[in-house]
Design a protein around this motif. Structure first.
Motif, PDB file in Angstrom:
ATOM      1  N   ARG A  95       1.159   9.716   6.847  1.00  0.00           N
ATOM      2  CA  ARG A  95       2.624   9.195   6.919  1.00  0.00           C
ATOM      3  C   ARG A  95       2.380   8.085   7.997  1.00  0.00           C
ATOM      4  O   ARG A  95       2.265   7.227   7.893  1.00  0.00           O
ATOM      5  N   LEU A  96       1.193   8.545   9.062  1.00  0.00           N
ATOM      6  CA  LEU A  96       0.547   7.195  10.177  1.00  0.00           C
ATOM      7  C   LEU A  96      -0.045   6.388   8.936  1.00  0.00           C
ATOM      8  O   LEU A  96      -0.450   6.000   9.631  1.00  0.00           O
ATOM      9  N   GLN A  97      -0.984   6.715   8.393  1.00  0.00           N
ATOM     10  CA  GLN A  97      -1.746   5.396   7.799  1.00  0.00           C
ATOM     11  C   GLN A  97      -0.667   4.435   7.338  1.00  0.00           C
ATOM     12  O   GLN A  97      -1.089   3.410   7.421  1.00  0.00           O
ATOM     13  N   ALA A  98       0.382   5.036   6.723  1.00  0.00           N
ATOM     14  CA  ALA A  98       1.227   3.931   6.299  1.00  0.00           C
ATOM     15  C   ALA A  98       2.463   3.386   7.676  1.00  0.00           C
ATOM     16  O   ALA A  98       2.181   2.279   7.228  1.00  0.00           O
ATOM     17  N   GLN A  99       1.842   3.829   8.627  1.00  0.00           N
ATOM     18  CA  GLN A  99       3.184   3.803   9.470  1.00  0.00           C
ATOM     19  C   GLN A  99       1.732   2.239  10.420  1.00  0.00           C
ATOM     20  O   GLN A  99       2.355   1.212  10.530  1.00  0.00           O
ATOM     21  N   LEU A 100       0.621   2.417  10.068  1.00  0.00           N
ATOM     22  CA  LEU A 100      -0.261   1.579  10.910  1.00  0.00           C
ATOM     23  C   LEU A 100      -0.833   0.461   9.788  1.00  0.00           C
ATOM     24  O   LEU A 100      -0.560  -0.893  10.467  1.00  0.00           O
ATOM     25  N   GLY A 101      -0.444   0.581   8.544  1.00  0.00           N
ATOM     26  CA  GLY A 101      -0.409   0.006   7.430  1.00  0.00           C
ATOM     27  C   GLY A 101       0.730  -0.917   7.969  1.00  0.00           C
ATOM     28  O   GLY A 101       0.722  -2.042   7.352  1.00  0.00           O
ATOM     29  N   ALA A 102       1.397   0.040   7.778  1.00  0.00           N
ATOM     30  CA  ALA A 102       2.918  -1.066   8.342  1.00  0.00           C
ATOM     31  C   ALA A 102       2.649  -2.383   9.029  1.00  0.00           C
ATOM     32  O   ALA A 102       3.351  -3.037   8.854  1.00  0.00           O
ATOM     33  N   SER A 103       1.844  -1.490  10.410  1.00  0.00           N
ATOM     34  CA  SER A 103       2.113  -2.761  11.342  1.00  0.00           C
ATOM     35  C   SER A 103       1.188  -3.904  10.457  1.00  0.00           C
ATOM     36  O   SER A 103       1.326  -5.065  11.416  1.00  0.00           O
ATOM     37  N   GLN A 104       0.139  -4.030   9.907  1.00  0.00           N
ATOM     38  CA  GLN A 104      -0.981  -4.811  10.122  1.00  0.00           C
ATOM     39  C   GLN A 104      -0.034  -5.632   8.873  1.00  0.00           C
ATOM     40  O   GLN A 104      -0.381  -7.002   8.683  1.00  0.00           O
ATOM     41  N   SER A 105       1.303  -5.053   8.005  1.00  0.00           N
ATOM     42  CA  SER A 105       1.668  -6.104   7.208  1.00  0.00           C
ATOM     43  C   SER A 105       2.875  -7.263   7.837  1.00  0.00           C
ATOM     44  O   SER A 105       2.353  -8.296   7.272  1.00  0.00           O
ATOM     45  N   MET A 106       2.984  -6.784   8.781  1.00  0.00           N
ATOM     46  CA  MET A 106       3.682  -8.131   9.632  1.00  0.00           C
ATOM     47  C   MET A 106       2.465  -9.368  10.434  1.00  0.00           C
ATOM     48  O   MET A 106       3.943  -9.310  11.764  1.00  0.00           O
ATOM     49  N   LYS A 107       1.563  -8.789  10.600  1.00  0.00           N
ATOM     50  CA  LYS A 107       0.674  -9.873  10.976  1.00  0.00           C
ATOM     51  C   LYS A 107       0.707 -11.183  10.499  1.00  0.00           C
ATOM     52  O   LYS A 107       0.772 -11.895  11.970  1.00  0.00           O
ATOM     53  N   GLY A 108       1.098 -11.380   9.374  1.00  0.00           N
ATOM     54  CA  GLY A 108       0.981 -12.988   8.684  1.00  0.00           C
ATOM     55  C   GLY A 108       2.031 -13.144   9.109  1.00  0.00           C
ATOM     56  O   GLY A 108       1.904 -14.591   9.415  1.00  0.00           O
ATOM     57  N   VAL A 109       2.868 -12.634   9.328  1.00  0.00           N
ATOM     58  CA  VAL A 109       4.778 -13.647   9.520  1.00  0.00           C
ATOM     59  C   VAL A 109       4.039 -13.775  10.584  1.00  0.00           C
ATOM     60  O   VAL A 109       4.535 -14.614  11.391  1.00  0.00           O
ATOM     61  N   VAL A 110       4.175 -12.367  11.442  1.00  0.00           N
ATOM     62  CA  VAL A 110       4.529 -13.135  13.414  1.00  0.00           C
ATOM     63  C   VAL A 110       2.476 -13.629  14.227  1.00  0.00           C
ATOM     64  O   VAL A 110       3.142 -14.351  14.566  1.00  0.00           O
ATOM     65  N   VAL A 111       2.008 -13.131  14.045  1.00  0.00           N
ATOM     66  CA  VAL A 111       0.567 -13.769  14.687  1.00  0.00           C
ATOM     67  C   VAL A 111       0.182 -14.595  14.334  1.00  0.00           C
ATOM     68  O   VAL A 111       0.000 -15.728  15.007  1.00  0.00           O
ATOM     69  N   LEU A 133      -4.635  -7.609  -7.273  1.00  0.00           N
ATOM     70  CA  LEU A 133      -4.841  -6.595  -7.627  1.00  0.00           C
ATOM     71  C   LEU A 133      -6.124  -6.358  -7.634  1.00  0.00           C
ATOM     72  O   LEU A 133      -6.360  -4.644  -7.086  1.00  0.00           O
ATOM     73  N   ASP A 134      -7.161  -7.170  -6.656  1.00  0.00           N
ATOM     74  CA  ASP A 134      -8.462  -6.392  -7.071  1.00  0.00           C
ATOM     75  C   ASP A 134      -8.594  -4.392  -5.807  1.00  0.00           C
ATOM     76  O   ASP A 134      -9.072  -4.441  -5.924  1.00  0.00           O
ATOM     77  N   THR A 135      -7.805  -5.648  -4.626  1.00  0.00           N
ATOM     78  CA  THR A 135      -7.982  -4.584  -3.864  1.00  0.00           C
ATOM     79  C   THR A 135      -7.445  -3.057  -3.488  1.00  0.00           C
ATOM     80  O   THR A 135      -7.337  -1.989  -3.662  1.00  0.00           O
ATOM     81  N   LEU A 136      -5.871  -2.931  -5.022  1.00  0.00           N
ATOM     82  CA  LEU A 136      -5.546  -2.561  -5.151  1.00  0.00           C
ATOM     83  C   LEU A 136      -6.413  -1.455  -6.094  1.00  0.00           C
ATOM     84  O   LEU A 136      -6.525  -0.364  -5.579  1.00  0.00           O
ATOM     85  N   TRP A 137      -6.957  -1.665  -7.456  1.00  0.00           N
ATOM     86  CA  TRP A 137      -8.177  -1.337  -8.348  1.00  0.00           C
ATOM     87  C   TRP A 137      -9.133  -0.626  -7.022  1.00  0.00           C
ATOM     88  O   TRP A 137      -9.890   0.691  -7.744  1.00  0.00           O
ATOM     89  N   ASP A 138      -9.471  -1.099  -6.508  1.00  0.00           N
ATOM     90  CA  ASP A 138     -10.813  -0.662  -5.654  1.00  0.00           C
ATOM     91  C   ASP A 138     -10.880   0.478  -4.566  1.00  0.00           C
ATOM     92  O   ASP A 138     -11.362   1.396  -4.595  1.00  0.00           O
ATOM     93  N   GLU A 139      -9.133   1.112  -4.619  1.00  0.00           N
ATOM     94  CA  GLU A 139      -8.918   1.968  -3.935  1.00  0.00           C
ATOM     95  C   GLU A 139      -8.883   3.295  -5.372  1.00  0.00           C
ATOM     96  O   GLU A 139      -7.539   2.866  -5.949  1.00  0.00           O
ATOM     97  N   PRO A 140      -9.361   4.670  -5.024  1.00  0.00           N
ATOM     98  CA  PRO A 140      -9.516   5.483  -6.578  1.00  0.00           C
ATOM     99  C   PRO A 140      -7.962   6.143  -6.153  1.00  0.00           C
ATOM    100  O   PRO A 140      -7.870   6.281  -6.912  1.00  0.00           O
ATOM    101  N   GLY A 167      -3.578  -4.222   5.491  1.00  0.00           N
ATOM    102  CA  GLY A 167      -2.341  -3.218   5.108  1.00  0.00           C
ATOM    103  C   GLY A 167      -2.328  -2.631   3.841  1.00  0.00           C
ATOM    104  O   GLY A 167      -1.755  -1.505   3.488  1.00  0.00           O
ATOM    105  N   ILE A 168      -2.231  -3.550   2.935  1.00  0.00           N
ATOM    106  CA  ILE A 168      -2.368  -3.166   1.486  1.00  0.00           C
ATOM    107  C   ILE A 168      -3.333  -1.719   1.232  1.00  0.00           C
ATOM    108  O   ILE A 168      -2.837  -0.939   0.602  1.00  0.00           O
ATOM    109  N   ARG A 169      -4.516  -1.742   1.753  1.00  0.00           N
ATOM    110  CA  ARG A 169      -4.945  -0.122   1.954  1.00  0.00           C
ATOM    111  C   ARG A 169      -5.224   0.901   2.308  1.00  0.00           C
ATOM    112  O   ARG A 169      -5.234   1.867   1.373  1.00  0.00           O
ATOM    113  N   GLN A 170      -4.345   0.427   2.965  1.00  0.00           N
ATOM    114  CA  GLN A 170      -3.624   1.878   4.031  1.00  0.00           C
ATOM    115  C   GLN A 170      -2.322   2.135   3.431  1.00  0.00           C
ATOM    116  O   GLN A 170      -2.277   3.510   2.880  1.00  0.00           O
ATOM    117  N   LEU A 171      -1.681   1.333   3.326  1.00  0.00           N
ATOM    118  CA  LEU A 171       0.160   1.433   2.309  1.00  0.00           C
ATOM    119  C   LEU A 171       0.003   1.804   0.478  1.00  0.00           C
ATOM    120  O   LEU A 171       0.729   3.034   1.522  1.00  0.00           O
TER     121      LEU A 171
END
Length: 415
Positions: A261-277, A326-333, A240-244
């Motif tokens: 915008r589509l990538q952000a929406q799909l990233g938002a769905s990933q963001s909720m899997k930890g809580v819900v699933v 943090l490393d995930t953020l820095w690894d995104e160009p 989710g971080i990598r997409q959002l």
């Protein structure tokens, strides 16, 4: 583009996420087939109702599939106030609506959950709402709550991602206390169909789009940095971080970038899997944030104010988890360029709180309580009421005293 459908939880048939079709086609198809309903009540954002033909388009499309709209609510105020929900309940009872369709953002998404639950339990007053949230449908009874009876689906225009959760928030505007409502039904899954159409999001004000995107980032961050993290949840959250975050920076640069915008929406769905699933418990950014809302801070912007301070506070126990993000953020160009060249951060010395503070500022979002006229004189009351929110207890450093909450809030004043 052909329709793409996927399950949010691989182990459950619902909810499903659908994208590729125009929103009105997807709603009509899944309301009448997947949910087998014909008389929906529409909750549509105020901006879409006033500035677009969304209501007319959706109404006509539903009629094509044999459905007739029972009523329309053209927007409600932020934080889903009881006094806004009560007349909707009365109208839904009168029209015998059999479902709820949301076209809009977080407050309406929450409203659908609360309305369905309240409708099943005969709620008709502020007191009845409070009793329902507390686990009692009627005064003098012990958890006699009935399960929700009518399903709801949504086409969202923001990124808060509350549609993936069965929990809904609503606020008693008399007491300024935001309550969480949760249908105790074992198969309750929140919105049963989530329609993703990036074109529908173009009318969302930039500050709303970007701040709700940061709310989804908050879900990801608190999932990875939770008191009891889980590997599957962490993997989904980092995806989710990598997409959002790259998508939000792209959206800031070009508001009409539909792929972003589509990538952000799909990233938002990933963001909720930890809580819900995976049932990972969130922490103080959400717990305190729920009580900043009634003080005048828009729901998603509570993340922008609180999250960096909460991370600083929690770093004593979860620094290694924070470094994963943090490393995930820095690894995104795209993100690395923004942090390095625009924010002038040093990868070797900046922590996650610093990086997220920089990203929030690059998105031109508010960072301080003082921006909303909240001063030191209000911190004691906010801290005290925040302790009633269970997400403060599940914070990696459990918040058990008002002094702890106040320590975090002090960092957010901006004076």
């Amino acid at each position: 583009m052909a329709e793409h459908i996927e399950r949010f939880n691989p182990d459950k048939e619902l909810p499903i996420i659908t994208y590729g079709l125009p929103f009105e086609d997807a709603i009509a198809k899944h309301l009448t087939t997947t949910l087998a309903r014909k008389q929906p009540y529409l909750l549509v954002s105020g901006s879409l109702s006033r500035s677009t033909d969304v209501v007319d388009r959706l109404t006509k499309r539903l009629r094509t599939d044999g459905a007739e709209v029972a009523g329309v609510c053209p927007g409600i105020r932020s934080h889903t106030l009881y006094e806004d929900l009560l007349p909707i309940l009365a109208e839904m009872r009168k029209t015998k609506a059999d479902s709820i369709v949301v076209v809009g953002g977080g407050s309406l998404v929450d409203a659908a959950k609360v309305l369905s639950f309240a409708l099943a339990n005969g709620v008709d007053s502020h007191e009845a709402f409070d009793r329902l949230a507390g686990g009692v449908a009627e005064e003098g009874q012990k958890d006699a709550r009935k399960f929700s009876e009518i399903p709801y689906l949504c086409a969202t225009t923001t990124l808060s991602a509350g549609e993936y959760s069965a929990f809904g928030g609503a606020t008693n505007e008399r007491t300024h206390h935001k309550q969480l409502f949760h249908d105790p039904s074992p198969d309750n899954v929140g919105h049963r169909v989530i329609v993703v159409d990036p074109r529908l999001t173009l009318t969302a004000p930039p500050s709303v789009w970007l701040s709700t995107g940061m709310r989804a980032v908050d879900h990801c961050v608190e999932t990875v940095c939770a008191a009891h993290p889980k590997p599957e949840a962490t993997a989904a959250a980092l995806q989710g971080i990598r997409q959002l975050v790259p998508a939000l920076l792209r959206s800031k640069k070009d508001a009409n970038d539909l792929d972003a915008r589509l990538q952000a929406q799909l990233g938002a769905s990933q963001s909720m899997k930890g809580v819900v699933v995976y049932d990972v418990k969130l922490g103080a950014s959400h717990g305190i944030g729920h009580q900043l809302g009634p003080q005048g801070v828009p729901h998603a912007e509570t993340t922008c104010v609180l999250l960096p301070a909460v991370l600083k506070y929690n770093a004593r126990v979860n620094r290694d988890q924070q470094k994963l993000v943090l490393d995930t953020l820095w690894d995104e160009p795209i993100v690395a360029e923004a942090l390095l060249k625009q924010a002038r951060l040093d990868r070797e010395t900046a922590d996650l709180s610093d990086a997220l503070d920089a990203i929030i500022r690059l998105l031109d979002l508010p960072r301080t309580l003082s921006h909303y006229g909240i001063g030191r004189d209000k911190l004691d009351s906010i801290a005290t009421i925040s302790l009633t929110d269970w997400m403060c207890q599940t914070n990696p450093v459990p918040l058990e005293t008002a002094a702890q909450v106040k320590e975090i809030l002090e960092q957010c004043l901006g004076e």
